[in-house]
Design a protein around this motif. Structure first.
Motif, PDB file in Angstrom:
ATOM      1  N   ASN A  64      -6.469   0.172   7.352  1.00  0.00           N
ATOM      2  CA  ASN A  64      -6.121   0.743   6.054  1.00  0.00           C
ATOM      3  C   ASN A  64      -7.353   0.987   5.196  1.00  0.00           C
ATOM      4  O   ASN A  64      -7.485   2.039   4.559  1.00  0.00           O
ATOM      5  N   ALA A 108       5.473   0.407  13.394  1.00  0.00           N
ATOM      6  CA  ALA A 108       6.380   0.444  12.240  1.00  0.00           C
ATOM      7  C   ALA A 108       6.389   1.787  11.522  1.00  0.00           C
ATOM      8  O   ALA A 108       7.187   1.993  10.606  1.00  0.00           O
ATOM      9  N   GLU A 116      -7.813   3.886  -2.840  1.00  0.00           N
ATOM     10  CA  GLU A 116      -6.392   4.204  -2.653  1.00  0.00           C
ATOM     11  C   GLU A 116      -5.832   5.018  -3.829  1.00  0.00           C
ATOM     12  O   GLU A 116      -4.697   5.489  -3.761  1.00  0.00           O
ATOM     13  N   TRP A 136       1.789  -2.796  13.234  1.00  0.00           N
ATOM     14  CA  TRP A 136       1.521  -1.849  12.141  1.00  0.00           C
ATOM     15  C   TRP A 136       1.716  -0.417  12.631  1.00  0.00           C
ATOM     16  O   TRP A 136       2.300   0.421  11.950  1.00  0.00           O
ATOM     17  N   THR A 153      -6.422  -6.637   0.516  1.00  0.00           N
ATOM     18  CA  THR A 153      -5.013  -6.496   0.897  1.00  0.00           C
ATOM     19  C   THR A 153      -4.693  -7.547   1.961  1.00  0.00           C
ATOM     20  O   THR A 153      -5.590  -8.066   2.621  1.00  0.00           O
ATOM     21  N   LYS A 154      -3.419  -7.834   2.094  1.00  0.00           N
ATOM     22  CA  LYS A 154      -3.005  -8.882   3.035  1.00  0.00           C
ATOM     23  C   LYS A 154      -1.829  -8.389   3.872  1.00  0.00           C
ATOM     24  O   LYS A 154      -0.883  -7.811   3.343  1.00  0.00           O
ATOM     25  N   PHE A 155      -1.937  -8.629   5.177  1.00  0.00           N
ATOM     26  CA  PHE A 155      -0.872  -8.252   6.112  1.00  0.00           C
ATOM     27  C   PHE A 155       0.254  -9.268   6.032  1.00  0.00           C
ATOM     28  O   PHE A 155       0.020 -10.469   6.160  1.00  0.00           O
ATOM     29  N   LYS A 160       9.451  -6.264   8.773  1.00  0.00           N
ATOM     30  CA  LYS A 160       8.659  -5.030   8.711  1.00  0.00           C
ATOM     31  C   LYS A 160       7.245  -5.368   8.230  1.00  0.00           C
ATOM     32  O   LYS A 160       7.088  -6.010   7.187  1.00  0.00           O
ATOM     33  N   PRO A 161       6.214  -4.937   8.972  1.00  0.00           N
ATOM     34  CA  PRO A 161       4.856  -5.263   8.530  1.00  0.00           C
ATOM     35  C   PRO A 161       4.444  -4.430   7.316  1.00  0.00           C
ATOM     36  O   PRO A 161       4.674  -3.222   7.270  1.00  0.00           O
ATOM     37  N   VAL A 162       3.852  -5.083   6.334  1.00  0.00           N
ATOM     38  CA  VAL A 162       3.352  -4.382   5.141  1.00  0.00           C
ATOM     39  C   VAL A 162       1.965  -4.927   4.796  1.00  0.00           C
ATOM     40  O   VAL A 162       1.572  -6.005   5.238  1.00  0.00           O
ATOM     41  N   LEU A 163       1.238  -4.141   4.000  1.00  0.00           N
ATOM     42  CA  LEU A 163      -0.027  -4.609   3.436  1.00  0.00           C
ATOM     43  C   LEU A 163       0.190  -4.743   1.937  1.00  0.00           C
ATOM     44  O   LEU A 163       0.531  -3.769   1.261  1.00  0.00           O
ATOM     45  N   ARG A 183      -7.238   8.704  -2.050  1.00  0.00           N
ATOM     46  CA  ARG A 183      -6.792   9.190  -0.738  1.00  0.00           C
ATOM     47  C   ARG A 183      -5.493   9.998  -0.725  1.00  0.00           C
ATOM     48  O   ARG A 183      -5.362  10.907   0.104  1.00  0.00           O
ATOM     49  N   THR A 207       0.835  -1.208   0.000  1.00  0.00           N
ATOM     50  CA  THR A 207       0.000   0.000   0.000  1.00  0.00           C
ATOM     51  C   THR A 207       0.874   1.264   0.000  1.00  0.00           C
ATOM     52  O   THR A 207       0.511   2.254  -0.613  1.00  0.00           O
ATOM     53  N   GLU A 208       2.014   1.204   0.677  1.00  0.00           N
ATOM     54  CA  GLU A 208       2.891   2.381   0.709  1.00  0.00           C
ATOM     55  C   GLU A 208       3.501   2.655  -0.656  1.00  0.00           C
ATOM     56  O   GLU A 208       3.642   3.807  -1.066  1.00  0.00           O
ATOM     57  N   ALA A 241      -4.502 -10.315  12.010  1.00  0.00           N
ATOM     58  CA  ALA A 241      -3.953  -9.697  10.809  1.00  0.00           C
ATOM     59  C   ALA A 241      -5.010  -8.898  10.055  1.00  0.00           C
ATOM     60  O   ALA A 241      -4.685  -8.119   9.150  1.00  0.00           O
ATOM     61  N   PRO A 250      -4.876  -4.470  10.834  1.00  0.00           N
ATOM     62  CA  PRO A 250      -4.230  -3.481   9.961  1.00  0.00           C
ATOM     63  C   PRO A 250      -4.971  -3.328   8.625  1.00  0.00           C
ATOM     64  O   PRO A 250      -5.033  -2.228   8.074  1.00  0.00           O
ATOM     65  N   VAL A 251      -5.538  -4.413   8.122  1.00  0.00           N
ATOM     66  CA  VAL A 251      -6.310  -4.337   6.876  1.00  0.00           C
ATOM     67  C   VAL A 251      -7.526  -3.426   7.080  1.00  0.00           C
ATOM     68  O   VAL A 251      -7.800  -2.544   6.268  1.00  0.00           O
TER      69      VAL A 251
END
Lengths: 291, 291
Positions: free
Chosen positions: B205, B231, A150, B228, A174-176, A182-185, A153, A96-97, B198, B201-202
């Motif tokens: 977001n 980080a 997204e 989340w 989206t999935k964590f 490092k946590p990401v989506l 936003r 997402t980032e 999990a 965070p989804v």
């Protein structure tokens, strides 16, 4: 203004407390323009061109091949299915980032083919003033758009004064995950929610949990949002923007592929909802008009 | 308070502008109690009893039959699958407005079996003060709970000062329909989103579109929300409530079926997150303490 006075004057029978002053706005064709195609489709096409070196197979694959040849008409001939396929190929697989950065970069630089202006300059000045006027009267303003949440936003706060948590749109799943601790989506190639037509009241209920007292749109895709808003108790404002100015903007309604306004126009007339005639009612459309 | 000063003082290196001061709170076990079982499970059981006359078949059907006999232990032995089946049978088939009225009625009258208090009296007074303190410092406070979003929204504004649009939770699918010319949203027996682990965070977001700078929880189901939050760049506050007071409340952590706090406790220690020890840190737990 008569409506706003009615719901904000404490002595009024239609007075509405501040927390319940919810106003929802469609985006494409209501807050910014949507011709000759949705601006997010220009983003998709630009992404395909940028990503093409990593996807040599796209040269042989319709509708990607038409996009790469610059043949927009052939690319659009594939219809919604082809557009969805191209959206998935360009909008997913990253975090997402990363997607936020891609959109931020594109929106800051890409220009509209007709006006040669930034897309964020193609916002309707009377609607920007309306947003500010409603907020000054205690309204909370939300976007409720068929566009990707997204995709909107990263810029709605700066352009419309609408923070990300007040933007409702279509979304993918989206999935964590943990990447190197490092946590990401991660954005997955699977639709999560389509915020259009009968999906708009669903999105409003899921996200806001309170019925709007005012709703603004321009197409049949906004009709159920209008019906949902109008069906509440007390004073309501349902307002349709009708695109009638072929010279300063575009004129289209009942037969347009983008932003069709047919059933909505009939219902607005029969229910007595407000219909703005852009050509006759808006002195200024875009801030750059006449410049 | 040191954290709040750091992010709100304009001269601070960690200063955060008001729109980005997002704080997310778990609900069960963090804002209100969750023993001997989630309060929403009591709601499910009460609904089964109310609806039983219309469902004679439930007398022969586990785990409904155990609920009707008042055998909570046997009812819970069916595990999550049985609870989900009972939730679907009692939470769906009606419109969103009808469900709102059912929840509003129940929460105003139902009493907790141990304390004989309303469930909304079993909120943690220090957390209520914390919510108010953060809002007074420009924070926007959100609930991010595994509980049903439409089970919480009817009362969170009155009890916590958190409006429905700032409540994120688990949800079922709804469908827009016209009933006698009136638009309604019908609640369908199909999960839409599970806002736990999990999923948090989804959900954050999808709903907020911005990373929290402070997060509050009490169980392993909040761990990914903490990760989340932690980080992000700049100052962060991750706070776990640890249930340590068997006398005034309940004492449970690593082995509890409800609100298990095991991996989260380890990670809180290793990362240096704040852990509140209810027994030693909270002078008052519930407002009715000692009354």
């Amino acid at each position: 203004m008569a409506f706003v006075e009615k719901v904000t004057k404490e002595s009024s029978l239609d007075f509405v407390p501040v927390p319940e002053r919810i106003a929802t706005f469609d985006n494409d064709g209501t807050l910014w323009a949507e011709q000759p195609m949705y601006f997010q489709a220009f983003f998709v096409f630009d992404r395909i061109k940028s990503l093409a070196p990593e996807h040599p197979e796209w040269k042989e694959k319709e509708t990607f091949a038409s996009v790469l040849k610059g043949d927009v008409k052939a690319a659009l001939a594939g219809g919604e299915h082809a557009l969805l396929e191209m959206a998935m190929a360009t909008h997913t697989g990253m975090t997402t980032e990363e997607f936020y950065a891609i959109v931020t970069d594109w929106i800051a630089t890409a220009k509209h083919p007709k006006t040669k202006r930034l897309y964020t300059e193609m916002v309707y000045q009377p609607m920007i003033e309306l947003l500010a006027y409603l907020r000054a009267n205690g309204f909370k303003t939300f976007i409720v758009s068929g566009g990707g949440v997204e995709f909107m936003r990263p810029w709605t706060e700066k352009i419309y004064g609408i923070p990300p948590e007040q933007v409702i749109g279509s979304s993918i799943k989206t999935k964590f995950e943990m990447h190197d601790g490092k946590p990401v989506l991660v954005r997955l190639p699977e639709m999560n929610f389509v915020d259009d037509g009968a999906g708009k009241p669903v999105g409003i209920n899921t996200h806001i949990g309170r019925r709007p007292i005012a709703a603004f749109g321009n197409s049949d895709g906004d009709l159920q949002m209008m019906q949902w808003t109008a069906a509440g108790k007390g004073a309501r404002l349902c307002l349709y923007v009708h695109h009638t100015d072929a010279e300063r903007e575009w004129a289209y309604d009942r037969k347009s592929a983008v932003g069709r306004f047919d059933k909505g126009l009939d219902e607005a007339k029969s229910k007595g909802w407000t219909v703005v005639d852009i050509k006759n009612d808006w002195k200024v459309i875009f801030l750059f008009d006449g410049k």
